[in-house]
Design a protein around this motif. Structure first.
Motif, PDB file in Angstrom:
ATOM      1  N   THR A  12      20.153  52.471  17.438  1.00  0.00           N
ATOM      2  CA  THR A  12      18.730  52.680  17.245  1.00  0.00           C
ATOM      3  C   THR A  12      17.970  51.808  16.631  1.00  0.00           C
ATOM      4  OG1 THR A  12      19.495  54.033  15.148  1.00  0.00           O
ATOM      5  CG2 THR A  12      19.533  55.402  17.224  1.00  0.00           C
ATOM      6  N   VAL A  13      16.497  51.896  16.287  1.00  0.00           N
ATOM      7  CA  VAL A  13      15.920  51.061  15.647  1.00  0.00           C
ATOM      8  C   VAL A  13      16.325  51.380  14.127  1.00  0.00           C
ATOM      9  CG1 VAL A  13      13.508  50.471  14.919  1.00  0.00           C
ATOM     10  CG2 VAL A  13      14.027  51.147  17.450  1.00  0.00           C
ATOM     11  N   GLN A  14      16.478  52.658  13.789  1.00  0.00           N
ATOM     12  CA  GLN A  14      16.965  52.872  12.490  1.00  0.00           C
ATOM     13  C   GLN A  14      18.144  52.435  11.959  1.00  0.00           C
ATOM     14  OE1 GLN A  14      15.203  54.905  10.393  1.00  0.00           O
ATOM     15  NE2 GLN A  14      16.600  54.431   8.613  1.00  0.00           N
ATOM     16  N   HIS A  15      19.159  52.182  12.705  1.00  0.00           N
ATOM     17  CA  HIS A  15      20.213  51.551  12.518  1.00  0.00           C
ATOM     18  C   HIS A  15      20.129  49.909  12.380  1.00  0.00           C
ATOM     19  CE1 HIS A  15      24.546  50.617  12.840  1.00  0.00           C
ATOM     20  NE2 HIS A  15      24.345  49.602  13.586  1.00  0.00           N
ATOM     21  N   TRP A  16      19.013  49.583  13.303  1.00  0.00           N
ATOM     22  CA  TRP A  16      18.812  48.198  13.231  1.00  0.00           C
ATOM     23  C   TRP A  16      18.239  47.738  11.863  1.00  0.00           C
ATOM     24  CZ3 TRP A  16      14.076  45.476  12.850  1.00  0.00           C
ATOM     25  CH2 TRP A  16      14.127  44.180  13.138  1.00  0.00           C
ATOM     26  N   LEU A  17      17.169  48.598  11.401  1.00  0.00           N
ATOM     27  CA  LEU A  17      16.454  48.250  10.342  1.00  0.00           C
ATOM     28  C   LEU A  17      17.449  48.259   9.124  1.00  0.00           C
ATOM     29  CD1 LEU A  17      13.241  50.754  10.469  1.00  0.00           C
ATOM     30  CD2 LEU A  17      13.309  48.257  10.366  1.00  0.00           C
ATOM     31  N   GLU A  18      18.175  49.230   9.108  1.00  0.00           N
ATOM     32  CA  GLU A  18      19.097  49.371   7.911  1.00  0.00           C
ATOM     33  C   GLU A  18      20.250  48.216   7.854  1.00  0.00           C
ATOM     34  OE1 GLU A  18      21.047  53.497   8.290  1.00  0.00           O
ATOM     35  OE2 GLU A  18      19.143  54.290   7.815  1.00  0.00           O
ATOM     36  N   ALA A  21      17.282  44.017   9.300  1.00  0.00           N
ATOM     37  CA  ALA A  21      16.296  43.829   8.464  1.00  0.00           C
ATOM     38  C   ALA A  21      16.690  44.074   6.847  1.00  0.00           C
ATOM     39  CB  ALA A  21      15.223  44.666   9.003  1.00  0.00           C
ATOM     40  N   GLU A  80      14.389  55.565  28.149  1.00  0.00           N
ATOM     41  CA  GLU A  80      13.634  55.113  26.992  1.00  0.00           C
ATOM     42  C   GLU A  80      14.490  54.501  25.851  1.00  0.00           C
ATOM     43  OE1 GLU A  80      14.472  58.013  24.531  1.00  0.00           O
ATOM     44  OE2 GLU A  80      13.103  56.516  23.995  1.00  0.00           O
ATOM     45  N   ALA A  83      15.186  51.061  26.148  1.00  0.00           N
ATOM     46  CA  ALA A  83      14.015  50.288  26.028  1.00  0.00           C
ATOM     47  C   ALA A  83      13.806  50.150  24.537  1.00  0.00           C
ATOM     48  CB  ALA A  83      12.876  50.978  26.602  1.00  0.00           C
ATOM     49  N   ARG A  84      14.045  51.146  23.750  1.00  0.00           N
ATOM     50  CA  ARG A  84      13.954  50.914  22.356  1.00  0.00           C
ATOM     51  C   ARG A  84      14.935  50.006  21.726  1.00  0.00           C
ATOM     52  NH1 ARG A  84      15.543  55.784  19.873  1.00  0.00           N
ATOM     53  NH2 ARG A  84      15.731  56.942  21.704  1.00  0.00           N
ATOM     54  N   ALA A  87      13.923  46.563  22.225  1.00  0.00           N
ATOM     55  CA  ALA A  87      12.519  46.095  21.125  1.00  0.00           C
ATOM     56  C   ALA A  87      13.311  45.453  20.151  1.00  0.00           C
ATOM     57  CB  ALA A  87      11.783  47.238  20.886  1.00  0.00           C
ATOM     58  N   THR A  88      14.314  46.015  19.462  1.00  0.00           N
ATOM     59  CA  THR A  88      15.288  45.336  18.473  1.00  0.00           C
ATOM     60  C   THR A  88      15.748  43.871  18.955  1.00  0.00           C
ATOM     61  OG1 THR A  88      17.435  46.408  18.790  1.00  0.00           O
ATOM     62  CG2 THR A  88      15.825  47.525  17.301  1.00  0.00           C
ATOM     63  N   THR A  90      14.670  41.989  21.162  1.00  0.00           N
ATOM     64  CA  THR A  90      13.518  41.160  21.358  1.00  0.00           C
ATOM     65  C   THR A  90      13.239  40.477  20.127  1.00  0.00           C
ATOM     66  OG1 THR A  90      12.679  42.378  23.079  1.00  0.00           O
ATOM     67  CG2 THR A  90      11.063  40.992  22.318  1.00  0.00           C
TER      68      THR A  90
ATOM     69  N   PHE B  30       8.231  41.095   8.365  1.00  0.00           N
ATOM     70  CA  PHE B  30       9.575  41.803   7.538  1.00  0.00           C
ATOM     71  C   PHE B  30       9.027  41.954   5.872  1.00  0.00           C
ATOM     72  CE2 PHE B  30      13.565  40.382   5.291  1.00  0.00           C
ATOM     73  CZ  PHE B  30      14.002  41.542   5.215  1.00  0.00           C
ATOM     74  N   VAL B 100       9.087  46.062  18.395  1.00  0.00           N
ATOM     75  CA  VAL B 100      10.070  46.654  17.656  1.00  0.00           C
ATOM     76  C   VAL B 100       9.192  47.647  16.983  1.00  0.00           C
ATOM     77  CG1 VAL B 100      10.550  45.660  15.360  1.00  0.00           C
ATOM     78  CG2 VAL B 100      12.304  46.494  16.456  1.00  0.00           C
ATOM     79  N   GLU B 107      10.943  56.316  18.454  1.00  0.00           N
ATOM     80  CA  GLU B 107      12.296  56.952  17.977  1.00  0.00           C
ATOM     81  C   GLU B 107      11.750  58.097  16.978  1.00  0.00           C
ATOM     82  OE1 GLU B 107      15.741  54.162  17.622  1.00  0.00           O
ATOM     83  OE2 GLU B 107      15.598  54.865  15.483  1.00  0.00           O
TER      84      GLU B 107
END
Lengths: 295, 263
Positions: A12-18, A21, A80, A83-84, A87-88, A90, B30, B100, B107
């Motif tokens: 997930t994007v959440q997982h990617w953020l944690e 990022a 979808e 797709a999300r 996005a990470t 990308t 960021f 993103v 999400e």
């Protein structure tokens, strides 16, 4: 093998953020620790600096190709959640392209000379690989683009980064740290790619033959690009670099002493590692490895 | 030749070229998102209070969120499609950060639907999506597909983003605390996306004024869909007619900043 829903829940994007990022990138600047710079032994040696620029150009070219392919995968994704995820990916690839471009500046390439440097030094086979992959992306062929981007391109990048990391870990911590972040990202892309390709092929086994044909063609350009890279390599164990290394700490990768290998031996080791990894990944998803053939 | 980046206290102090380099970078993105996403999970703080909703309130909220999901899906597909046709590397990097952001918005909205008890968000979106937002998505992606950079960027980063910015900001004022936090986080991203769109388009229109006619054409083509989407959303949010803000005003203000006027 897990289903698509289970797979996606780990990406997930959440997982990617944690994990990215707010994880391995936290506190970094252009991918490395704040204040780190290219070492004096490299900047002071014209031959080694020119070689470092040539190698970094290939990383920029590969990452730009990965950026274009990943962005295309967002629009071509059959669901979808995929797709999300793309996005990470990308943004990961855009970041890699940016940090390697920054390295060109750090190595002394003028800001308005970057595109000329890229045009002049890009390996023809890497450009052919990019053309072949992005042609599939333009056709919105999700499976083919996924195989090319996440299995072959990221697979090659992963091992090239690992080899470079092993060689630079002691003498150039700035570049090694930049590579470490990219390696963490590529590992994630490989995991997602392998699992997603497996689910697609289970749903449509008739496309295995397409994947095999694509792997045969694109693997050829991967190997050719590696050959072009090592054909330009300077003699092994350049004095200034050897002097910068702690004599007790030699660079090792895949069980080999990298400082003892000639460029041709390094190429053979890298190509062998990349191909063996392709074979293993393909076998796990039920695809038979095809010996690369010039298209 | 230094590997370190100069810390910039205020990007607006930079010369135009340096400003663009700074704000279109991964590093800038960021630093920007870290400030307001740190400590959140799926767009809100874990300790945000869940307010009980009546069946009718919940049903209306689910419909609104389903339509927001369509808008964010369009934005995700649009932003990633724009990466391919962007005219330079810096713009590609910015659009990658935008992709993103849009993926995150989709999400967190899907997650909010799950928190509201929607077991199959995809099916629910299919059932509840309004015709106007679906048509908007179709036309946006057609512009991106035709590789018409200025027109597609206008539809994506001016029209769609301004529409979402205005609606989400209004909705956050009356929403339950969790939905409000989710929307406020999205609004912060949308502001960045609109700024990019206005700067990029403004510059290109100054350089090539003849492109203004094409942008005006796209605006006329999409205006009715935007106004219809505003009307439907305001109704679904449940704001009484007497208290409804003029949602179209902010959208028209963004467009007029580009010198396109009001049709």
């Amino acid at each position: 093998m897990r289903g698509v829903a289970d797979l996606i829940s780990s990406f997930t994007v959440q997982h990617w953020l944690e994990s990215a990022a707010q994880g391995h990138l936290l506190g970094t600047e252009h991918g490395h620790h704040a204040g780190e710079r290219e070492p004096d032994w490299l900047l002071a040696d014209g031959t080694l600096r020119a070689r470092a620029i040539e190698t970094t150009v290939q990383l920029v070219v590969a990452e730009r190709c990965a950026l274009a392919a990943s962005a295309a995968l967002v629009g071509a994704a059959p669901d979808e959640a995929s797709a999300r995820y793309f996005a990470t990916q990308t943004l990961d690839e855009a970041r890699h392209a940016e940090v390697f471009r920054q390295r060109l500046l750090d190595l002394g390439v003028a800001r308005d000379g970057v595109e000329d440097a890229v045009r002049d030094a890009a390996h023809p086979s890497l450009l052919r690989f990019a053309d072949a992959l992005l042609e599939r992306a333009d056709r919105k062929d999700f499976l083919a683009t996924l195989v090319g981007a996440n299995l072959l391109l990221d697979g090659m990048a992963f091992h090239v980064f690992e080899l470079l990391h092993a060689r630079h870990d002691a003498p150039n911590p700035k570049f090694a740290h930049t590579l470490a972040g990219a390696i963490a990202d590529e590992r994630r892309h490989l995991r997602f790619g392998e699992s997603r390709i497996a689910t697609l092929l289970r749903a449509d086994p008739a496309r295995r033959a397409d994947v095999e044909r694509l792997q045969r063609e694109l693997s050829y350009w991967v190997l050719a690009a590696l050959a072009e890279e090592f054909a330009q390599a300077p003699p092994p164990r350049a004095p200034s670099r050897r002097a910068a290394r702690d004599p007790g700490k030699r660079a090792h990768w895949q069980g080999h002493d990298l400082d003892a290998l000639a460029p041709g031996e390094l190429e053979k080791l890298l190509a062998h590692t990349v191909l063996e990894e392709f074979k293993m990944r393909l076998a796990r998803i039920g695809v038979t490895y095809q010996t690369p053939v010039r298209p | 030749m230094s590997g370190t980046r100069e810390r910039v206290s205020d990007v607006h102090d930079l010369a135009p070229e340096a400003f663009e380099r700074e704000v279109h970078s991964f590093e800038f993105w960021f630093q920007a998102v870290e400030g307001y996403l740190h400590g959140t999970t799926y767009g809100h703080r874990p300790d945000a209070a869940a307010t009980p909703l009546t069946d009718s309130e919940r049903d209306r909220l689910v419909t609104v969120l389903c339509n927001y999901c369509v808008g964010e899906t369009a934005a995700l597909e649009g932003a990633s499609g724009l990466v391919a046709i962007a005219p330079n590397r810096m713009t590609k990097v910015f659009l990658a950060t935008q992709a993103v952001d849009e993926g995150r918005h989709l999400e967190v909205l899907l997650h909010r639907l799950g928190e509201l008890g929607v077991a199959n968000p995809e099916a629910e979106i299919e059932k509840r999506a309004s015709a106007s937002i679906l048509e908007f998505r179709r036309r946006l992606l057609a512009l991106v597909g035709s590789k018409d950079w200025e027109a597609a960027l206008f539809a994506q980063n001016v029209i769609l983003e301004a529409m979402e910015f205005t609606v989400f900001q209004t909705h956050a004022q009356t929403a339950d605390p969790i939905t409000a936090q989710v929307l406020q986080g999205i609004v912060k991203d949308e502001r960045r996306h609109i700024g990019f769109g206005e700067n990029e388009l403004g510059r290109r229109l100054r350089e090539s004024p003849h492109r203004r006619a094409r942008i005006g054409e796209v605006k006329r083509d999409l205006d009715a869909l935007v106004i219809e989407t505003f009307a439907e959303t305001v109704r679904d949010i449940g704001i009484p007619a007497s208290e409804r803000p003029d949602l179209g005003r902010a959208y028209l203000a963004a467009v007029s900043r580009l010198g396109l006027g009001v049709s």
